[in-house]
Design an enzyme around this catalytic site. Sequence first.
Site, PDB file in Angstrom:
ATOM      1  CG  ASP A  98      -2.048   0.959   1.193  1.00  0.00           C
ATOM      2  OD1 ASP A  98      -1.871   2.058   0.640  1.00  0.00           O
ATOM      3  OD2 ASP A  98      -3.136   0.629   1.710  1.00  0.00           O
ATOM      4  CG  HIS A 100      -3.304   5.033  -0.476  1.00  0.00           C
ATOM      5  ND1 HIS A 100      -3.399   3.741  -0.921  1.00  0.00           N
ATOM      6  CD2 HIS A 100      -3.933   5.810  -1.392  1.00  0.00           C
ATOM      7  CE1 HIS A 100      -4.069   3.728  -2.065  1.00  0.00           C
ATOM      8  NE2 HIS A 100      -4.410   4.972  -2.384  1.00  0.00           N
ATOM      9  CB  SER A 151      -4.285  -2.295   3.402  1.00  0.00           C
ATOM     10  OG  SER A 151      -3.609  -1.908   2.243  1.00  0.00           O
TER      11      SER A 151
HETATM   12 CO1  B1M Z   1      -5.636   5.504  -4.092  1.00  0.00          CO
HETATM   13  N1  B1M Z   1      -7.242   4.492  -3.645  1.00  0.00           N
HETATM   14  N2  B1M Z   1      -5.010   4.069  -5.209  1.00  0.00           N
HETATM   15  N3  B1M Z   1      -4.192   6.699  -4.517  1.00  0.00           N
HETATM   16  N4  B1M Z   1      -6.602   6.865  -3.217  1.00  0.00           N
HETATM   17  C1  B1M Z   1      -8.140   5.046  -2.645  1.00  0.00           C
HETATM   18  C2  B1M Z   1      -7.805   4.539  -1.249  1.00  0.00           C
HETATM   19  C3  B1M Z   1      -9.553   4.525  -3.158  1.00  0.00           C
HETATM   20  C4  B1M Z   1     -10.618   4.385  -2.061  1.00  0.00           C
HETATM   21  C5  B1M Z   1     -10.037   5.460  -4.280  1.00  0.00           C
HETATM   22  C6  B1M Z   1     -11.386   5.063  -4.864  1.00  0.00           C
HETATM   23  O1  B1M Z   1     -11.479   4.112  -5.586  1.00  0.00           O
HETATM   24  N5  B1M Z   1     -12.410   5.818  -4.555  1.00  0.00           N
HETATM   25  C7  B1M Z   1      -9.148   3.157  -3.820  1.00  0.00           C
HETATM   26  C8  B1M Z   1      -9.149   1.925  -2.909  1.00  0.00           C
HETATM   27  C9  B1M Z   1     -10.230   0.946  -3.267  1.00  0.00           C
HETATM   28  C10 B1M Z   1     -10.175  -0.310  -2.493  1.00  0.00           C
HETATM   29  O2  B1M Z   1      -9.203  -0.828  -2.045  1.00  0.00           O
HETATM   30  N6  B1M Z   1     -11.353  -0.842  -2.345  1.00  0.00           N
HETATM   31  C11 B1M Z   1      -7.757   3.470  -4.325  1.00  0.00           C
HETATM   32  C12 B1M Z   1      -7.089   2.748  -5.342  1.00  0.00           C
HETATM   33  C13 B1M Z   1      -7.905   1.700  -6.058  1.00  0.00           C
HETATM   34  C14 B1M Z   1      -5.756   2.996  -5.701  1.00  0.00           C
HETATM   35  C15 B1M Z   1      -4.902   2.230  -6.716  1.00  0.00           C
HETATM   36  C16 B1M Z   1      -5.051   0.700  -6.688  1.00  0.00           C
HETATM   37  C17 B1M Z   1      -5.233   2.776  -8.097  1.00  0.00           C
HETATM   38  C18 B1M Z   1      -4.552   2.087  -9.250  1.00  0.00           C
HETATM   39  O3  B1M Z   1      -3.342   1.964  -9.301  1.00  0.00           O
HETATM   40  N7  B1M Z   1      -5.359   1.650 -10.161  1.00  0.00           N
HETATM   41  C19 B1M Z   1      -3.465   2.659  -6.315  1.00  0.00           C
HETATM   42  C20 B1M Z   1      -2.942   1.755  -5.199  1.00  0.00           C
HETATM   43  C21 B1M Z   1      -1.472   1.682  -5.179  1.00  0.00           C
HETATM   44  C22 B1M Z   1      -1.013   0.876  -3.966  1.00  0.00           C
HETATM   45  O4  B1M Z   1      -1.223   1.300  -2.837  1.00  0.00           O
HETATM   46  N8  B1M Z   1      -0.397  -0.241  -4.227  1.00  0.00           N
HETATM   47  C23 B1M Z   1      -3.753   4.014  -5.734  1.00  0.00           C
HETATM   48  C24 B1M Z   1      -2.827   5.077  -5.760  1.00  0.00           C
HETATM   49  C25 B1M Z   1      -3.087   6.326  -5.256  1.00  0.00           C
HETATM   50  C26 B1M Z   1      -2.158   7.530  -5.451  1.00  0.00           C
HETATM   51  C27 B1M Z   1      -0.676   7.152  -5.458  1.00  0.00           C
HETATM   52  C28 B1M Z   1      -2.501   8.194  -6.765  1.00  0.00           C
HETATM   53  C29 B1M Z   1      -2.617   8.471  -4.285  1.00  0.00           C
HETATM   54  C30 B1M Z   1      -1.844   8.282  -2.988  1.00  0.00           C
HETATM   55  C31 B1M Z   1      -0.746   9.268  -2.793  1.00  0.00           C
HETATM   56  C32 B1M Z   1      -0.159   9.197  -1.407  1.00  0.00           C
HETATM   57  O5  B1M Z   1      -0.775   8.830  -0.435  1.00  0.00           O
HETATM   58  N9  B1M Z   1       1.083   9.572  -1.346  1.00  0.00           N
HETATM   59  C33 B1M Z   1      -4.036   7.953  -4.037  1.00  0.00           C
HETATM   60  C34 B1M Z   1      -5.025   8.701  -3.334  1.00  0.00           C
HETATM   61  C35 B1M Z   1      -4.660  10.114  -2.982  1.00  0.00           C
HETATM   62  C36 B1M Z   1      -6.278   8.150  -2.972  1.00  0.00           C
HETATM   63  C37 B1M Z   1      -7.499   8.837  -2.320  1.00  0.00           C
HETATM   64  C38 B1M Z   1      -8.190   9.615  -3.436  1.00  0.00           C
HETATM   65  C39 B1M Z   1      -7.253   9.761  -1.163  1.00  0.00           C
HETATM   66  C40 B1M Z   1      -6.481   9.153  -0.001  1.00  0.00           C
HETATM   67  C41 B1M Z   1      -6.060  10.223   0.994  1.00  0.00           C
HETATM   68  O6  B1M Z   1      -4.918  10.657   1.007  1.00  0.00           O
HETATM   69  N10 B1M Z   1      -7.015  10.708   1.800  1.00  0.00           N
HETATM   70  C42 B1M Z   1      -8.334   7.582  -1.829  1.00  0.00           C
HETATM   71  C43 B1M Z   1      -9.804   7.829  -1.710  1.00  0.00           C
HETATM   72  C44 B1M Z   1     -10.304   7.749  -0.280  1.00  0.00           C
HETATM   73  O7  B1M Z   1      -9.595   7.507   0.667  1.00  0.00           O
HETATM   74  N11 B1M Z   1     -11.577   7.908  -0.139  1.00  0.00           N
HETATM   75  C45 B1M Z   1      -7.785   6.489  -2.657  1.00  0.00           C
HETATM   76  C46 B1M Z   1      -6.754  11.729   2.789  1.00  0.00           C
HETATM   77  C47 B1M Z   1      -6.150  11.098   4.059  1.00  0.00           C
HETATM   78  C48 B1M Z   1      -5.848  12.163   5.090  1.00  0.00           C
HETATM   79  O8  B1M Z   1      -7.085  10.199   4.566  1.00  0.00           O
HETATM   80  O9  B1M Z   1      -5.483   8.252   4.505  1.00  0.00           O
HETATM   81  O10 B1M Z   1      -7.931   7.925   5.102  1.00  0.00           O
HETATM   82  P1  B1M Z   1      -6.726   8.755   5.131  1.00  0.00           P
HETATM   83  O11 B1M Z   1      -6.310   9.030   6.653  1.00  0.00           O
HETATM   84  C49 B1M Z   1      -7.217   9.465   7.648  1.00  0.00           C
HETATM   85  C50 B1M Z   1      -7.846   8.316   8.433  1.00  0.00           C
HETATM   86  O12 B1M Z   1      -8.062   7.164   7.672  1.00  0.00           O
HETATM   87  C51 B1M Z   1      -6.931   8.130   9.599  1.00  0.00           C
HETATM   88  O13 B1M Z   1      -6.442   9.442   9.859  1.00  0.00           O
HETATM   89  C52 B1M Z   1      -6.408  10.207   8.639  1.00  0.00           C
HETATM   90  C53 B1M Z   1      -6.997  11.592   8.817  1.00  0.00           C
HETATM   91  O14 B1M Z   1      -7.160  12.036  10.088  1.00  0.00           O
HETATM   92  N12 B1M Z   1      -5.786   7.234   9.524  1.00  0.00           N
HETATM   93  C54 B1M Z   1      -5.202   6.753  10.658  1.00  0.00           C
HETATM   94  C55 B1M Z   1      -5.104   6.759   8.484  1.00  0.00           C
HETATM   95  N13 B1M Z   1      -4.104   5.983   8.882  1.00  0.00           N
HETATM   96  C56 B1M Z   1      -4.124   5.955  10.214  1.00  0.00           C
HETATM   97  C57 B1M Z   1      -3.317   5.292  11.138  1.00  0.00           C
HETATM   98  C58 B1M Z   1      -3.609   5.440  12.496  1.00  0.00           C
HETATM   99  C59 B1M Z   1      -4.654   6.256  12.915  1.00  0.00           C
HETATM  100  C60 B1M Z   1      -5.469   6.903  12.012  1.00  0.00           C
HETATM  101  O15 B1M Z   1      -2.899   4.863  13.472  1.00  0.00           O
HETATM  102  C61 B1M Z   1      -1.868   3.993  13.142  1.00  0.00           C
END
Ligand code: B1M
Length: 215
Positions: A98, A100, A151
């Site tokens: 992963d 992200h 993940s």
């Molecule tokens: Co990706 N991606 N992505 N992506 N991406 C998602 C996660 C997805 C939901 C988008 C969608 O389809 N709507 C989807 C997953 C679907 C699934 O698994 N069912 C997805 C996909 C499919 C993919 C790829 C597979 C796409 C592809 O290649 N075809 C690929 C995966 C690559 C891989 O990981 N092997 C991919 C790639 C990418 C980018 C590289 C383009 C980029 C990431 C860049 C980066 O992170 N450096 C990206 C992005 C940006 C997203 C979305 C749009 C935004 C994620 C984000 O940064 N959110 C995302 C959509 C979504 O999440 N709804 C998506 C903002 C961030 C602050 O939130 O990380 O949730 P989040 O963190 C929160 C809480 O979750 C929590 O606190 C944070 C805020 O307070 N939290 C914790 C997180 N970790 C924590 C740990 C803790 C405590 C709290 O304690 C240990």
Amino acid sequence: LPLWERLKRRIVDGELNGLRADLDEALSQRPALEIVNDVLLDGMKTVGELFGSGQMQLPFVLQSAEVMKTAVAHLEPHMDKTDDGGKGRIVLATVKGDVHDIGKNLVDIILSNNGYEVFNLGIKQPMSSILDAAKEHRADVIGMSGLLVKSTVIMKENLEELNSRGLAGRWPVLLGGAALTRAYVEQDLAGLFGGEVRYARDAFEGLRLMDALMA
Ligand code: B1M
């Protein structure tokens, strides 16, 4: 557009030009963390929705992520900090497979600014590296982040590995990331794990849980 709408648009459009000036203007009106939580994260949410519904292609998602990271880096020096780094130690990693890391890095910032020592291992970390780091840094807690549905399975396997190595009781585990649910962690994973595993919906819950675990 009004400032808040403009800032959100910059995230959605992946537009760096003018970002810093807008952030400075925003900082004169609201605390840095509020700007991240109420405005920038809202933009990332929209990006996720557009990508999920096929209206946005991956390279543009990447651009949005870069703008988000630049914005957080610009705001970070303006966030409230406690000087004390001695409340506890956590090893933090995005799990194997992963990439992200925006959320994980926010968790790092919030915990670091609130008295914790954070060892941020980065992305795609296998359990063996997480374990090595936890031992090396004498961590109190292991934190794992992951956004893909895949993940959530890796996290389960990681907990099973801790079980099988007889290490389940050694570190409480904090889990976060958009694909997890509270029920999955607090019922399914807690049911199979021999130690303590907690779910953090966001970085602030992560901080509250760290405070509770270290109390
Ligand atoms: Co990706 N991606 N992505 N992506 N991406 C998602 C996660 C997805 C939901 C988008 C969608 O389809 N709507 C989807 C997953 C679907 C699934 O698994 N069912 C997805 C996909 C499919 C993919 C790829 C597979 C796409 C592809 O290649 N075809 C690929 C995966 C690559 C891989 O990981 N092997 C991919 C790639 C990418 C980018 C590289 C383009 C980029 C990431 C860049 C980066 O992170 N450096 C990206 C992005 C940006 C997203 C979305 C749009 C935004 C994620 C984000 O940064 N959110 C995302 C959509 C979504 O999440 N709804 C998506 C903002 C961030 C602050 O939130 O990380 O949730 P989040 O963190 C929160 C809480 O979750 C929590 O606190 C944070 C805020 O307070 N939290 C914790 C997180 N970790 C924590 C740990 C803790 C405590 C709290 O304690 C240990």
